[in-house]
Scaffold this motif. Sequence first.
Motif, PDB file in Angstrom:
ATOM      1  N   ILE A  34      29.955  12.856  78.463  1.00 29.25           N
ATOM      2  CA  ILE A  34      29.453  13.794  77.321  1.00 29.25           C
ATOM      3  C   ILE A  34      28.333  14.444  77.955  1.00 29.25           C
ATOM      4  CG2 ILE A  34      28.639  13.811  75.112  1.00 29.25           C
ATOM      5  CD1 ILE A  34      30.354  11.404  74.271  1.00 29.25           C
ATOM      6  N   ASN A  35      28.355  15.888  77.686  1.00 33.32           N
ATOM      7  CA  ASN A  35      27.151  16.766  78.037  1.00 33.32           C
ATOM      8  C   ASN A  35      26.466  16.314  79.724  1.00 33.32           C
ATOM      9  OD1 ASN A  35      27.189  17.938  75.647  1.00 33.32           O
ATOM     10  ND2 ASN A  35      26.022  16.018  74.749  1.00 33.32           N
ATOM     11  N   VAL A  40      31.598   7.237  78.587  1.00 34.19           N
ATOM     12  CA  VAL A  40      32.017   6.618  77.618  1.00 34.19           C
ATOM     13  C   VAL A  40      33.402   6.283  77.832  1.00 34.19           C
ATOM     14  CG1 VAL A  40      30.393   7.313  75.655  1.00 34.19           C
ATOM     15  CG2 VAL A  40      32.503   8.422  75.948  1.00 34.19           C
ATOM     16  N   ASP A  41      33.887   5.144  77.100  1.00 32.82           N
ATOM     17  CA  ASP A  41      35.532   4.790  77.225  1.00 32.82           C
ATOM     18  C   ASP A  41      35.999   5.350  75.810  1.00 32.82           C
ATOM     19  OD1 ASP A  41      35.697   3.760  79.846  1.00 32.82           O
ATOM     20  OD2 ASP A  41      35.008   2.013  79.030  1.00 32.82           O
ATOM     21  N   VAL A  61      24.206   6.187  73.822  1.00 29.33           N
ATOM     22  CA  VAL A  61      24.099   7.642  74.361  1.00 29.33           C
ATOM     23  C   VAL A  61      22.903   8.431  73.982  1.00 29.33           C
ATOM     24  CG1 VAL A  61      26.766   8.122  74.142  1.00 29.33           C
ATOM     25  CG2 VAL A  61      25.275   8.743  72.443  1.00 29.33           C
ATOM     26  N   LYS A  62      22.441   9.080  74.899  1.00 25.76           N
ATOM     27  CA  LYS A  62      21.164   9.988  74.964  1.00 25.76           C
ATOM     28  C   LYS A  62      21.544  11.480  74.673  1.00 25.76           C
ATOM     29  CE  LYS A  62      19.025   6.146  76.501  1.00 25.76           C
ATOM     30  NZ  LYS A  62      19.141   5.372  75.625  1.00 25.76           N
TER      31      LYS A  62
END
Length: 162
Positions: A34-35, A40-41, A61-62
């Motif tokens: 992501i981004n 991630v799973d 997540v950040k």
Amino acid sequence: GCSRTTSERPPSPDADTIPFTLTEQNNIVVQATINDTDVVDLMLHTAAQDVTLTEEAVRKVKSVQFTDATAVKSWGGEGRSRSGGGNQVQIESLRRRGVTIWENKNSGAGTDGKFGLDFFDGRIVEINFNPYWTVPVSIVTPPVAAAPDPPPPEKATRGDEP
């Protein structure tokens, strides 16, 4: 996280090949970024249209900014779900921009969230369970060949001609 299974099968030149894990619960799980930041799973969920992350994953997540909250209702009950738009999600070579990510309480065991078939944007998804690979392929329609010209009509003859 989920363990990965690999294959010696070469990728088709007309398809993207995405490794996945088939869990004990028969969920298909892929790794996504992501981004360009958070790995991630995600579980493939055929009823999902957007990407969701569990509350636990959201704490890790950040890069996702949640800017909205909406009343939601599902089989699990009613509540409010936060969402944030404008995200980029990448699974292997498939990259989608402008993705809305929703916060969700539940996902498959050992996963951080879900995504749906809409992610594949008009592709056909073929799932090969042995050796655990999924291959989305584009539809290729071959051109229709023109029918050959009909043969000229045979010359009519009368019965008394040789």
